[in-house]
Design an enzyme around this catalytic site. Structure first.
Site, PDB file in Angstrom:
ATOM      1  N   THR A  83       0.075  -1.244  -0.311  1.00  0.00           N
ATOM      2  CA  THR A  83      -0.455   0.309  -0.032  1.00  0.00           C
ATOM      3  C   THR A  83       0.975   0.851   0.408  1.00  0.00           C
ATOM      4  O   THR A  83       2.552   0.897   0.684  1.00  0.00           O
ATOM      5  CB  THR A  83      -0.638  -0.115   1.158  1.00  0.00           C
ATOM      6  OG1 THR A  83      -1.867   1.657   1.479  1.00  0.00           O
ATOM      7  CG2 THR A  83      -0.065  -0.127   2.544  1.00  0.00           C
ATOM      8  N   CYS A 197      -1.998   4.938  -5.677  1.00  0.00           N
ATOM      9  CA  CYS A 197      -2.406   4.066  -4.176  1.00  0.00           C
ATOM     10  C   CYS A 197      -2.966   2.671  -5.242  1.00  0.00           C
ATOM     11  O   CYS A 197      -3.105   2.783  -6.739  1.00  0.00           O
ATOM     12  CB  CYS A 197      -3.691   4.716  -3.856  1.00  0.00           C
ATOM     13  SG  CYS A 197      -4.795   3.659  -3.284  1.00  0.00           S
TER      14      CYS A 197
END
Length: 231
Positions: A83, A197
């Site tokens: 992430t 992202c």
């Protein structure tokens, strides 16, 4: 072949792509029935998302430190945090383990430099776009200038990530909203766009855009393959 550690679940939608691309990459490198050696811990994202909203970064760092130690004890030679946002606490969690972490911004920065680009747009969670940790790493380590959308557009990008993409929802109108924001960044001089992202590539890809898009999840996964197979 070295053992790759993955800390996933943030969200599992994108972590699944890490597993797929890493194994495909190892197969491409070694052929035959080869697949990656992986130690993965996948965590519940809901508590993390709540702590992110509350800006409780120290608490999250402590949680991730324990998770990374578990992966290290399981035999990983190096670890990827799957992430972008949680790299805000990268320095703290790297200090908690003895094996190296591959920072998600580094493979992207290396590819941007290789491609000769100097100014890029960044899409991600509002934390990634608004805070300095990601932009500063690209500037200080790779001499890349990073621009982000305005505050209203940041909210659009952020809300689509948490309310749709992390839930596996792909909507045509959300794709168009992202493409409009990408065009706005191009108008401000962005030579390429970082999909900062790991879920964003579920919604938009290079076939949708006239400007180069850098998928941080894929580049991160490729760096893991290289580190595992070539060292």
């Amino acid at each position: 072949m070295k053992t790759i550690g993955l800390l996933g679940g943030m969200s599992w939608e994108s972590t699944a792509n890490y597993y797929k691309h890493i194994n495909q990459g190892v197969k491409d490198c070694l052929g035959g029935l080869h697949s990656a050696k992986i130690m993965m811990k996948s965590i519940d994202f809901a508590p993390i998302a709540q702590l992110q909203k509350a800006q409780q970064w120290e608490t999250m760092a402590q949680m991730l430190c324990q998770d990374l130690k578990d992966i290290e004890r399981a035999g990983a030679d190096f670890i990827l945090i799957c992430t972008n946002t949680m790299h805000l606490v990268f320095d703290e969690v790297q200090a908690a383990v003895n094996v190296p972490l591959i920072h998600i911004a580094d493979p992207t920065g290396e590819q941007i430099v290789k491609d000769g680009k100097k100014k890029v747009g960044l899409l991600g969670t509002q934390f990634t776009m608004a805070e300095s940790f990601y932009k500063d790493r690209l500037k200080n380590k790779f001499d890349i200038d990073v621009i982000v959308p305005d505050e209203n557009a940041q909210k659009v990008v952020h809300d689509i990530i948490y309310n749709e993409l992390c839930l596996g929802q792909i909507k045509r109108e959300s794709k168009q909203a992202y493409l409009n924001i990408i065009e706005q960044l191009q108008a401000k001089g962005a030579e390429a766009i970082i999909l900062g992202c790991t879920e964003i590539a579920l919604l938009v890809n290079e076939d949708d855009s006239s400007v180069a898009l850098y998928d941080t999840a894929i580049l991160h996964a490729k760096s893991a393959v290289t580190a595992s197979v070539n060292n």
